[in-house]
Design an enzyme around this catalytic site. Structure first.
Site, PDB file in Angstrom:
ATOM      1  N   HIS A   1      33.102  15.753  45.682  1.00 32.44           N
ATOM      2  CA  HIS A   1      33.993  16.610  44.876  1.00 32.44           C
ATOM      3  C   HIS A   1      34.097  16.006  43.480  1.00 32.44           C
ATOM      4  O   HIS A   1      34.926  15.135  43.228  1.00 32.44           O
ATOM      5  CB  HIS A   1      35.365  16.702  45.555  1.00 32.44           C
ATOM      6  CG  HIS A   1      36.301  17.672  44.898  1.00 32.44           C
ATOM      7  ND1 HIS A   1      37.290  18.332  45.573  1.00 32.44           N
ATOM      8  CD2 HIS A   1      36.412  18.092  43.608  1.00 32.44           C
ATOM      9  CE1 HIS A   1      37.959  19.113  44.743  1.00 32.44           C
ATOM     10  NE2 HIS A   1      37.450  18.975  43.528  1.00 32.44           N
TER      11      HIS A   1
ATOM     12  N   HIS B   1      33.484  17.333  39.317  1.00 29.00           N
ATOM     13  CA  HIS B   1      33.089  18.329  38.314  1.00 29.00           C
ATOM     14  C   HIS B   1      32.397  17.583  37.178  1.00 29.00           C
ATOM     15  O   HIS B   1      33.023  16.724  36.539  1.00 29.00           O
ATOM     16  CB  HIS B   1      34.312  19.070  37.788  1.00 29.00           C
ATOM     17  CG  HIS B   1      35.102  19.746  38.864  1.00 29.00           C
ATOM     18  ND1 HIS B   1      34.949  21.083  39.172  1.00 29.00           N
ATOM     19  CD2 HIS B   1      36.041  19.265  39.746  1.00 29.00           C
ATOM     20  CE1 HIS B   1      35.758  21.392  40.166  1.00 29.00           C
ATOM     21  NE2 HIS B   1      36.427  20.312  40.544  1.00 29.00           N
TER      22      HIS B   1
ATOM     23  N   HIS C   1      37.460  25.370  46.532  1.00 30.36           N
ATOM     24  CA  HIS C   1      38.758  24.728  46.342  1.00 30.36           C
ATOM     25  C   HIS C   1      39.802  25.607  47.045  1.00 30.36           C
ATOM     26  O   HIS C   1      39.845  26.824  46.814  1.00 30.36           O
ATOM     27  CB  HIS C   1      39.116  24.656  44.866  1.00 30.36           C
ATOM     28  CG  HIS C   1      38.391  23.590  44.098  1.00 30.36           C
ATOM     29  ND1 HIS C   1      37.035  23.468  44.088  1.00 30.36           N
ATOM     30  CD2 HIS C   1      38.869  22.591  43.298  1.00 30.36           C
ATOM     31  CE1 HIS C   1      36.703  22.430  43.316  1.00 30.36           C
ATOM     32  NE2 HIS C   1      37.788  21.890  42.825  1.00 30.36           N
TER      33      HIS C   1
ATOM     34  N   GLU D   1      44.928  23.229  47.126  1.00 28.81           N
ATOM     35  CA  GLU D   1      45.252  22.172  46.148  1.00 28.81           C
ATOM     36  C   GLU D   1      46.676  22.466  45.671  1.00 28.81           C
ATOM     37  O   GLU D   1      47.603  21.746  45.985  1.00 28.81           O
ATOM     38  CB  GLU D   1      44.246  22.220  44.982  1.00 28.81           C
ATOM     39  CG  GLU D   1      44.541  21.203  43.863  1.00 28.81           C
ATOM     40  CD  GLU D   1      43.596  21.331  42.665  1.00 28.81           C
ATOM     41  OE1 GLU D   1      42.935  22.378  42.501  1.00 28.81           O
ATOM     42  OE2 GLU D   1      43.541  20.359  41.871  1.00 28.81           O
TER      43      GLU D   1
ATOM     44  N   ASP E   1      37.063  14.052  41.522  1.00 24.29           N
ATOM     45  CA  ASP E   1      37.388  15.343  40.894  1.00 24.29           C
ATOM     46  C   ASP E   1      36.975  15.370  39.404  1.00 24.29           C
ATOM     47  O   ASP E   1      35.896  15.874  39.088  1.00 24.29           O
ATOM     48  CB  ASP E   1      38.881  15.651  41.068  1.00 24.29           C
ATOM     49  CG  ASP E   1      39.209  17.130  41.039  1.00 24.29           C
ATOM     50  OD1 ASP E   1      38.280  17.958  40.981  1.00 24.29           O
ATOM     51  OD2 ASP E   1      40.398  17.475  41.102  1.00 24.29           O
TER      52      ASP E   1
END
Ligand code: ADE
Ligand code: ZN
Length: 317
Positions: free
Chosen positions: A14, A16, A194, A197, A275
């Site tokens: 995970h 980005h 996702h 969250e 992340d």
């Protein structure tokens, strides 16, 4: 403990790529591309990294991504991240990229993809870091726009393993993207999303039942729904949890309140990930270290978390 955690072989599931844009590289690319920035220097930019929720972060993340213009920029971004992987013994990574963040600014899809894919190839050959790229749709935009993005991606289908779903969660449930995910699966892609969250457990149910995802990105709110917890445990559905992200974005007030180790002990297949490390204060090892410092994570728990990340790869070795 830090050095021991750093040496542990692990996968990152995970991440980005746009969220790995460190302020120093952001300033260097702005200069290279002759872009004026609203911050005087790197320190001023870092000071802006104080968020009350996901949206406040996303506003800055999309603004930061504007310095990425050329194939070389996307290569440099990805290469810098892969060097972090090497330094932290991340032997495999499955990063996301958000094509719409770039195509909506007039950057050609193949400019973005060629830069990223070139670095991933070199990462495997020169650093020994394996990878599988995930194309993520922006959920605050329409399903029709996601369909157009999938159309753009199909000529490059071998460059991706999966499609994902990210950006502003509240008000944009997985059901909004059911048709485009159906088509992506029919085209042979795996799926992740996702969910849970900031959004409620219902969004996790939808991601599983409608988008037929292989992994849940975040998923920490699953703990509010006992029936969902049982399913996740029974089916061993992996959760890609991001502890520093969750505290920076106020999903939990403090790391000492994070539920990742409770989930691990209940038999959930949780993994540790960064992340958007440039914005949240650390890469994978720093996330493990925070669990040790604030939740008393033991070496045995760290080994199980790392093994979960290797087991939950979409691309098996
Ligand atoms: N944590 C996150 N949640 C949703 N969308 C994102 N895009 C980048 N980071 C994200
Ligand atoms: Zn994310």
């Amino acid at each position: 403990m830090y050095d021991w955690l750093n040496a542990l072989p692990k996968a990152e599931l995970h991440l980005h790529l746009e969220g790995s844009l460190e302020p120093e590289l952001l300033f260097a690319l702005a200069e290279r591309n002759k872009i004026a920035l609203p911050w005087n220097d790197v320190d001023a930019l870092r000071k802006a990294y104080a968020f009350n929720n996901l949206q406040e972060f996303l506003d800055l993340y999309y603004q930061g991504a504007d310095v990425l213009r050329t194939e070389q920029d996307f290569y440099d971004l990805t290469w810098a991240y892969l060097q972090r992987c090497k330094a932290q013994n991340v032997i495999h990574t499955e990063p996301f990229f958000d094509p719409q963040t770039h195509t909506d600014r007039g950057i050609a899809f193949e400019v973005v993809l060629n830069g990223i894919a070139g670095a991933l190839k070199d990462g495997k050959e020169q650093l020994g870091v394996g990878s599988g790229l995930i194309l993520s749709f922006l959920r605050h935009l329409s399903e029709e726009e996601a369909e157009k993005t999938l159309d753009m991606a199909l000529p490059y289908r071998d460059a991706f393993v999966a499609v994902g779903l990210d950006s502003s969660e509240m008000g944009h449930p997985p059901s909004k993207f059911q048709r485009v995910f159906d088509r992506a699966r029919n085209e042979g892609f795996l799926t992740v999303a996702h969910a849970g969250e900031e959004g409620p457990p219902e969004y996790i149910w939808e991601a599983l039942d409608l988008l037929k995802i292989q992994r849940i990105d975040h998923g920490v709110r699953a703990i509010e729904d006992e029936r969902l917890m049982q399913r996740i445990i029974d089916e061993q559905i992996p959760l890609t949890v991001c502890p520093l992200s969750n505290t920076k974005l106020c999903v939990f007030d403090h790391m000492s309140q994070h539920n990742i180790l409770d989930m691990l002990e209940r038999g959930v297949k949780v993994t540790v990930n960064s992340d958007d490390p440039a914005y949240f204060g650390g890469y994978v090892t720093e996330n493990f270290q925070a669990l040790h410092e604030h939740l008393g994570m033991t070496q045995d728990q760290a080994k199980r978390l790392a093994q979960n990340s290797l087991d939950a790869r979409l691309i098996k070795p």
